[in-house]
Every structure is written in structure tokens, then in C-alpha cells.
Design a protein around this motif. Structure first.
Motif, PDB file in Angstrom:
ATOM      1  N   TRP A 259     128.233  57.227  15.100  1.00 21.55           N
ATOM      2  CA  TRP A 259     127.100  56.345  15.350  1.00 21.55           C
ATOM      3  C   TRP A 259     126.645  56.530  16.798  1.00 21.55           C
ATOM      4  O   TRP A 259     127.119  55.820  17.694  1.00 21.55           O
ATOM      5  CB  TRP A 259     127.493  54.881  15.107  1.00 21.55           C
ATOM      6  N   PRO A 260     125.730  57.461  17.055  1.00 23.70           N
ATOM      7  CA  PRO A 260     125.210  57.622  18.419  1.00 23.70           C
ATOM      8  C   PRO A 260     124.620  56.297  18.919  1.00 23.70           C
ATOM      9  O   PRO A 260     124.281  55.411  18.126  1.00 23.70           O
ATOM     10  CB  PRO A 260     124.120  58.677  18.269  1.00 23.70           C
TER      11      PRO A 260
ATOM     12  N   ARG B 218     127.662  48.846   7.637  1.00 30.60           N
ATOM     13  CA  ARG B 218     128.187  50.213   7.508  1.00 30.60           C
ATOM     14  C   ARG B 218     128.850  50.668   8.803  1.00 30.60           C
ATOM     15  O   ARG B 218     129.913  51.287   8.789  1.00 30.60           O
ATOM     16  CB  ARG B 218     127.069  51.188   7.112  1.00 30.60           C
ATOM     17  N   MET B 219     128.217  50.348   9.928  1.00 25.97           N
ATOM     18  CA  MET B 219     128.772  50.727  11.213  1.00 25.97           C
ATOM     19  C   MET B 219     130.121  50.025  11.434  1.00 25.97           C
ATOM     20  O   MET B 219     131.089  50.655  11.880  1.00 25.97           O
ATOM     21  CB  MET B 219     127.807  50.364  12.346  1.00 25.97           C
TER      22      MET B 219
ATOM     23  N   ASP C  47     132.736  51.752   9.390  1.00 22.24           N
ATOM     24  CA  ASP C  47     133.094  53.043   9.993  1.00 22.24           C
ATOM     25  C   ASP C  47     133.978  52.849  11.224  1.00 22.24           C
ATOM     26  O   ASP C  47     134.960  53.570  11.413  1.00 22.24           O
ATOM     27  CB  ASP C  47     131.838  53.830  10.376  1.00 22.24           C
TER      28      ASP C  47
ATOM     29  N   HIS D  23     121.805  55.264  20.006  1.00 22.21           N
ATOM     30  CA  HIS D  23     120.524  54.811  19.456  1.00 22.21           C
ATOM     31  C   HIS D  23     120.706  54.239  18.046  1.00 22.21           C
ATOM     32  O   HIS D  23     120.040  53.269  17.677  1.00 22.21           O
ATOM     33  CB  HIS D  23     119.483  55.940  19.458  1.00 22.21           C
ATOM     34  N   ALA D  24     121.626  54.799  17.272  1.00 26.52           N
ATOM     35  CA  ALA D  24     121.876  54.286  15.925  1.00 26.52           C
ATOM     36  C   ALA D  24     122.599  52.938  15.974  1.00 26.52           C
ATOM     37  O   ALA D  24     122.341  52.060  15.144  1.00 26.52           O
ATOM     38  CB  ALA D  24     122.697  55.296  15.125  1.00 26.52           C
ATOM     39  N   GLN D  25     123.503  52.773  16.949  1.00 27.92           N
ATOM     40  CA  GLN D  25     124.179  51.487  17.119  1.00 27.92           C
ATOM     41  C   GLN D  25     123.170  50.397  17.474  1.00 27.92           C
ATOM     42  O   GLN D  25     123.204  49.290  16.911  1.00 27.92           O
ATOM     43  CB  GLN D  25     125.240  51.569  18.214  1.00 27.92           C
TER      44      GLN D  25
ATOM     45  N   ASP E 114     118.280  45.739  13.632  1.00 28.05           N
ATOM     46  CA  ASP E 114     117.995  45.432  12.232  1.00 28.05           C
ATOM     47  C   ASP E 114     118.728  44.168  11.789  1.00 28.05           C
ATOM     48  O   ASP E 114     118.159  43.327  11.089  1.00 28.05           O
ATOM     49  CB  ASP E 114     118.392  46.601  11.328  1.00 28.05           C
TER      50      ASP E 114
ATOM     51  N   LYS F 174     122.892  48.218   7.897  1.00 29.65           N
ATOM     52  CA  LYS F 174     123.362  49.270   8.816  1.00 29.65           C
ATOM     53  C   LYS F 174     124.514  48.774   9.668  1.00 29.65           C
ATOM     54  O   LYS F 174     125.488  49.502   9.888  1.00 29.65           O
ATOM     55  CB  LYS F 174     122.232  49.741   9.729  1.00 29.65           C
TER      56      LYS F 174
ATOM     57  N   GLU G 256     119.977  50.414  16.874  1.00 28.34           N
ATOM     58  CA  GLU G 256     119.110  50.187  15.714  1.00 28.34           C
ATOM     59  C   GLU G 256     119.798  49.279  14.697  1.00 28.34           C
ATOM     60  O   GLU G 256     119.178  48.367  14.143  1.00 28.34           O
ATOM     61  CB  GLU G 256     118.751  51.516  15.061  1.00 28.34           C
ATOM     62  N   ALA G 257     121.086  49.499  14.459  1.00 30.85           N
ATOM     63  CA  ALA G 257     121.834  48.662  13.514  1.00 30.85           C
ATOM     64  C   ALA G 257     121.873  47.216  13.994  1.00 30.85           C
ATOM     65  O   ALA G 257     121.691  46.282  13.202  1.00 30.85           O
ATOM     66  CB  ALA G 257     123.255  49.208  13.345  1.00 30.85           C
TER      67      ALA G 257
END
Length: 62
Positions: free
Chosen positions: A24-25, A46-47, A50, A27-29, A35, A43, A31-32
Motif C-alpha cells: 500500500w504505497p 482491505r488495507m 493486509d 498515496h493508496a493509504q 474514502d 479500501k 486514499e483509503a
């Protein structure tokens, strides 16, 4: 003779960070989290799963 290589707590923490960012780069963290704050927690869930898996794979020494 049997050798056992044990990682230090610092090495484990660094490896966990590396794996978190690989899965989870940043930016994805973000974004999660964004959201989830807007009512879409999928998201982030899911993070979290993981990250828990990574923690399970790399437990800290006793």
C-alpha cells in the motif's frame, strides 16, 4: 550445528514498513483513509487486513 538467524526488533520494524509501502504505497493509504472518512470503508478494511497479515508474518521477538 544448527544456526538460527533472528532479526532485531528494529530490523523487523523496518521490514514491516517496507512491506506496508510495497503493498500500500502512501498515496493508496491516504486514499483509503479519505474514502473511509467519506463513508466508503472498503479500501481501509482491505488495507487493515493486509497490514495484519504482514504483522503476523513478522512478529516481534519475545
Amino acid at each position: 550445528m544448527r544456526l538460527s538467524i533472528r532479526l532485531t526488533a528494529e530490523q523487523i520494524a523496518e521490514e514491516r514498513r517496507r512491506r506496508y509501502l510495497a503493498a500500500w504505497p502512501m498515496h493508496a493509504q491516504l486514499e483509503a483513509q479519505h474514502d473511509a472518512a467519506n463513508g466508503r470503508p472498503e479500501k481501509l478494511e482491505r488495507m487493515t487486513i493486509d497490514f495484519a497479515r504482514i504483522k503476523g508474518e513478522l512478529p516481534f521477538p519475545d
